[in-house]
Motif scaffolding. Structure first.
Motif, PDB file in Angstrom:
ATOM      1  N   CYS A  20      28.304  80.165  -4.757  1.00 45.15           N
ATOM      2  CA  CYS A  20      27.780  79.585  -6.008  1.00 45.15           C
ATOM      3  C   CYS A  20      26.387  78.980  -5.812  1.00 45.15           C
ATOM      4  O   CYS A  20      25.611  78.896  -6.766  1.00 45.15           O
ATOM      5  N   CYS A  65      34.090  86.847  -7.135  1.00 51.02           N
ATOM      6  CA  CYS A  65      33.537  86.549  -8.456  1.00 51.02           C
ATOM      7  C   CYS A  65      32.843  87.831  -8.922  1.00 51.02           C
ATOM      8  O   CYS A  65      31.923  88.312  -8.239  1.00 51.02           O
ATOM      9  N   PHE A 107      37.840  77.917 -11.349  1.00 53.61           N
ATOM     10  CA  PHE A 107      37.176  79.208 -11.531  1.00 53.61           C
ATOM     11  C   PHE A 107      36.322  79.569 -10.325  1.00 53.61           C
ATOM     12  O   PHE A 107      35.643  78.693  -9.801  1.00 53.61           O
ATOM     13  N   PRO A 108      36.244  80.807  -9.877  1.00 53.53           N
ATOM     14  CA  PRO A 108      37.021  81.972 -10.303  1.00 53.53           C
ATOM     15  C   PRO A 108      38.223  82.252  -9.388  1.00 53.53           C
ATOM     16  O   PRO A 108      38.675  83.371  -9.315  1.00 53.53           O
ATOM     17  N   TYR A 129      25.992  81.654 -13.801  1.00 50.78           N
ATOM     18  CA  TYR A 129      26.459  82.472 -14.938  1.00 50.78           C
ATOM     19  C   TYR A 129      27.713  81.908 -15.608  1.00 50.78           C
ATOM     20  O   TYR A 129      27.789  81.842 -16.841  1.00 50.78           O
ATOM     21  N   CYS A 130      28.699  81.494 -14.827  1.00 47.93           N
ATOM     22  CA  CYS A 130      29.964  81.052 -15.450  1.00 47.93           C
ATOM     23  C   CYS A 130      29.761  79.781 -16.288  1.00 47.93           C
ATOM     24  O   CYS A 130      30.533  79.523 -17.210  1.00 47.93           O
ATOM     25  N   TYR A 147      31.868  84.982  -2.455  1.00 49.95           N
ATOM     26  CA  TYR A 147      30.764  84.627  -3.341  1.00 49.95           C
ATOM     27  C   TYR A 147      30.226  83.271  -2.912  1.00 49.95           C
ATOM     28  O   TYR A 147      30.909  82.513  -2.229  1.00 49.95           O
TER      29      TYR A 147
HETATM   30  S1  SF4 Z   1      31.756  81.235  -9.810  1.00 47.12           S
HETATM   31 FE1  SF4 Z   1      30.531  83.115  -9.822  1.00 47.12          FE
HETATM   32  S2  SF4 Z   1      29.291  83.037 -11.723  1.00 47.12           S
HETATM   33 FE2  SF4 Z   1      30.071  80.947 -11.303  1.00 47.12          FE
HETATM   34  S3  SF4 Z   1      28.421  79.919 -10.141  1.00 47.12           S
HETATM   35 FE3  SF4 Z   1      29.912  80.789  -8.660  1.00 47.12          FE
HETATM   36  S4  SF4 Z   1      29.075  82.806  -8.127  1.00 47.12           S
HETATM   37 FE4  SF4 Z   1      28.094  82.158 -10.055  1.00 47.12          FE
END
Ligand code: SF4
Ligand code: SF4
Length: 120
Positions: A5, A95, A89-90, A11-12, A3
């Motif tokens: 960010c 993610c 996180f995550p 979103y998180c 992923y």
């Molecule tokens: S952890 Fe996931 S939901 Fe949070 S900013 Fe990164 S990609 Fe987006």
């Protein structure tokens, strides 16, 4: 890492509960050159059975989001002083939201698409 960010609208950071512990509030206080009590009042609230939860503000995509989120640039404004939950996180793998977001951006052929869930 599966992923990115930097390509996500954050979103998180819109989770209803961003739980802090005392050390997180101390870090926020130091970063803003405030007393613990002033930082607690300015940045946190009691919520979801937790003594310290991050205050939130309105967001055009997710309804509400962390008070430290830049809703124009879609990123954290206190990255060096962010709470421990935001640091971990995550985790190192995937993610779930990013998988969903990437799928919808491909499916709708729109690299800017913001995939929504009801997180209000
Ligand atoms: S952890 Fe996931 S939901 Fe949070 S900013 Fe990164 S990609 Fe987006
Ligand atoms: S402190 Fe930063 S990383 Fe953590 S929820 Fe708020 S905006 Fe997101």
């Amino acid at each position: 890492m599966q992923y990115d960010c930097r390509k996500c609208p954050g979103y998180c950071c819109s989770y209803p509960l961003i739980a802090l512990d005392k050390r997180d509030v101390e870090r926020l206080a130091r970063y803003h050159k405030l007393s613990f009590e002033a930082a607690r009042r300015a940045f946190t609230r009691e919520a979801h059975g937790r003594k310290y939860a991050m205050k939130r503000k309105r967001d055009r995509y997710y309804g509400a989001i962390c008070r430290f989120f830049d809703t124009t640039k879609r990123c954290c404004t206190i990255y060096e002083a962010r709470p421990s939950v935001c640091r971990s996180f995550p985790g190192k793998g995937r993610c779930g939201y990013y998988d969903f977001l990437s799928f919808e951006r491909r499916a709708q052929e729109d690299p800017e698409f913001v995939a929504l869930t009801d997180n209000r």
